[in-house]
Design an enzyme around this catalytic site. Structure first.
Site, PDB file in Angstrom:
ATOM      1  N   SER A 193     -18.038 -24.101  -4.381  1.00 49.19           N
ATOM      2  CA  SER A 193     -19.212 -24.203  -3.519  1.00 49.19           C
ATOM      3  C   SER A 193     -19.176 -23.306  -2.296  1.00 49.19           C
ATOM      4  CB  SER A 193     -19.404 -25.650  -3.069  1.00 49.19           C
ATOM      5  OG  SER A 193     -18.289 -26.106  -2.326  1.00 49.19           O
ATOM      6  N   HIS A 221     -22.710 -27.303  -9.080  1.00 51.99           N
ATOM      7  CA  HIS A 221     -23.392 -26.020  -8.908  1.00 51.99           C
ATOM      8  C   HIS A 221     -23.481 -25.222 -10.210  1.00 51.99           C
ATOM      9  CE1 HIS A 221     -23.628 -26.280  -4.514  1.00 51.99           C
ATOM     10  NE2 HIS A 221     -22.439 -26.834  -4.574  1.00 51.99           N
ATOM     11  N   LYS A 253     -29.324 -30.906  -6.565  1.00 51.18           N
ATOM     12  CA  LYS A 253     -29.284 -29.459  -6.337  1.00 51.18           C
ATOM     13  C   LYS A 253     -30.310 -28.800  -7.265  1.00 51.18           C
ATOM     14  CE  LYS A 253     -24.689 -29.464  -4.344  1.00 51.18           C
ATOM     15  NZ  LYS A 253     -24.526 -30.920  -4.222  1.00 51.18           N
TER      16      LYS A 253
END
Length: 407
Positions: A193, A221, A253
């Site tokens: 990240s 992610h 996200k």
């Protein structure tokens, strides 16, 4: 009014509070404190902050799904039917049909037998690691893993070993030196990240199998980001679903909702329903949030062009920044660091970028190591080549003014 924490240099708690608040005060004195700015409007590749419209390069909305009509409609329907919350934890009065549908959709999307949804990605990581391991076990962790993984390792009370970032020789050493009788769990991010690079998953899998260790991968992610259809790290490498024992992901996200999940075989998920303290003792996801997450996963499957557009944008942005002389480390994802050096220079780079209409934020120590403070630029499917070039031009001008690059 009574002061809860006394101002007393001899009090360790007071010293910690004073040290961190003093650091914030010094940043504010330079007018470089850029965090917690209320976004008055957000969507696509733009935000409005303080009445100013800026290009947004600080969002995790990788596939630009926020405000998608199908997702909005799903959330609205769940709101009308079930209300804003459940007034209960999942095991008691907190499960609705939308929660069941969400977990079934996650399992289908990830190709696993089952899944469990929790209140946040942080809770999913920390409580799962703590539920699976304990005294006498060994948890082995990449040094750049997310804080929620680190905290889970500490909560577990297992022996905690950290290996050098993405360094397979040090991972193998940690596995080799672990007691043969100990249960071993290796935990790694898929996309890291802060640096934006991707784990060497095939080698991690090989080592875990050789040394009889379970493998847990955090895909916060990588969902919607990696692989031809956005299904994540396994699709990116062409690896069979069964090669990762425990898959973790977030719903906040790429997926425009809130929460986290664990996907895996049915026996694992049944165990976590009763052993994960975060699942057992946290309120259920609000039904509109659960419904929105389900709809988002369906949209990712139905609109693969979003994934292709994002991946093209990532290549374009990284190439553009590198051609202008910026150090973007080994990023191969929408998380693109621009290394500034010290905290003050990173803050100045972010502040001046915002003054030129680019909303981006600095990442400072101790979130990154000393000397590696940076901007963390995030690219989404909403960006165009024109907006990305606008940002690159601004970064170049500000970078030259701060002597970060010399063209």
């Amino acid at each position: 009014p009574r002061r809860i924490i006394p101002i007393d240099d001899a009090n360790p708690i007071a010293r910690r509070i004073a040290a961190l608040n003093g650091r914030e005060d010094r940043i504010r004195e330079r007018d470089h404190y850029l965090y917690l700015q209320p976004l008055e409007k957000t969507g696509g590749d733009k935000v409005v902050v303080g009445g100013r419209r800026m290009l947004n390069f600080a969002s995790y909305s990788y596939l630009d799904l926020l405000g998608h009509p199908e997702i909005q409609d799903a959330a609205r329907a769940a709101l009308e039917k079930y209300g804003t919350g459940t007034h209960g934890v999942r095991l008691l009065a907190g499960t609705t049909p939308v929660h069941v549908e969400l977990e079934e959709t996650i399992a289908r999307f990830k190709g696993t037998e089952s899944a469990i949804a929790m209140s946040s990605g942080y809770a999913a990581n920390s409580s799962t690691i703590a539920a699976l391991t304990g005294r006498g076990d060994v948890v082995i962790c990449d040094k750049l893993n997310h804080a929620s993984i680190i905290d889970g390792c500490l909560l577990s009370r297992a022996s905690f070993v950290r290996y050098e970032h993405n360094n397979m020789a040090t991972l193998e050493r940690a596995l080799r030196e672990a007691p043969r009788s100990a249960a071993k769990l290796v935990v790694t991010d898929a996309v890291f990240s802060m640096d934006g690079d991707i784990v060497d998953l095939p080698e991690v899998i090989r080592l875990c199998r050789r040394y009889d260790a379970l493998l847990m991968v955090d895909e916060a992610h990588s969902i919607g980001v990696l692989g031809a259809t956005g299904r994540g790290i396994e699709e990116h490498y062409g690896i069979d679903n069964g090669d990762i024992d425990i898959l973790m992901g977030t719903l906040s996200k790429t997926i425009p909702s809130i929460g986290g999940y664990i996907a895996g075989d049915e026996l694992l998920i049944r165990y976590l329903r009763h052993a994960s303290r975060a699942f057992f003792f946290s309120a259920a996801l609000p039904p509109p949030s659960a419904a929105a997450a389900t709809a988002a996963l369906n949209v990712i499957e139905a609109e693969p062009e979003r994934v292709a557009r994002l991946q093209a944008n990532v290549r374009f942005m990284i190439q553009g920044l590198q051609q202008r002389g910026f150090n973007t480390l080994d990023s191969a994802s929408p998380i693109i660091p621009i290394i500034a050096g010290d905290d003050e220079r990173a803050c100045a780079l972010a502040k001046q970028s915002q003054e030129h209409g680019i909303f981006v934020l600095p990442v400072l120590t101790p979130a990154v190591q000393k000397g590696a403070s940076r901007l963390r630029v995030t690219v989404t499917a909403a960006h165009t080549e024109a907006t990305m070039m606008r940002a690159v031009d601004v970064f170049e001008g500000v970078g030259q003014a701060l002597s970060l690059i010399h063209i």
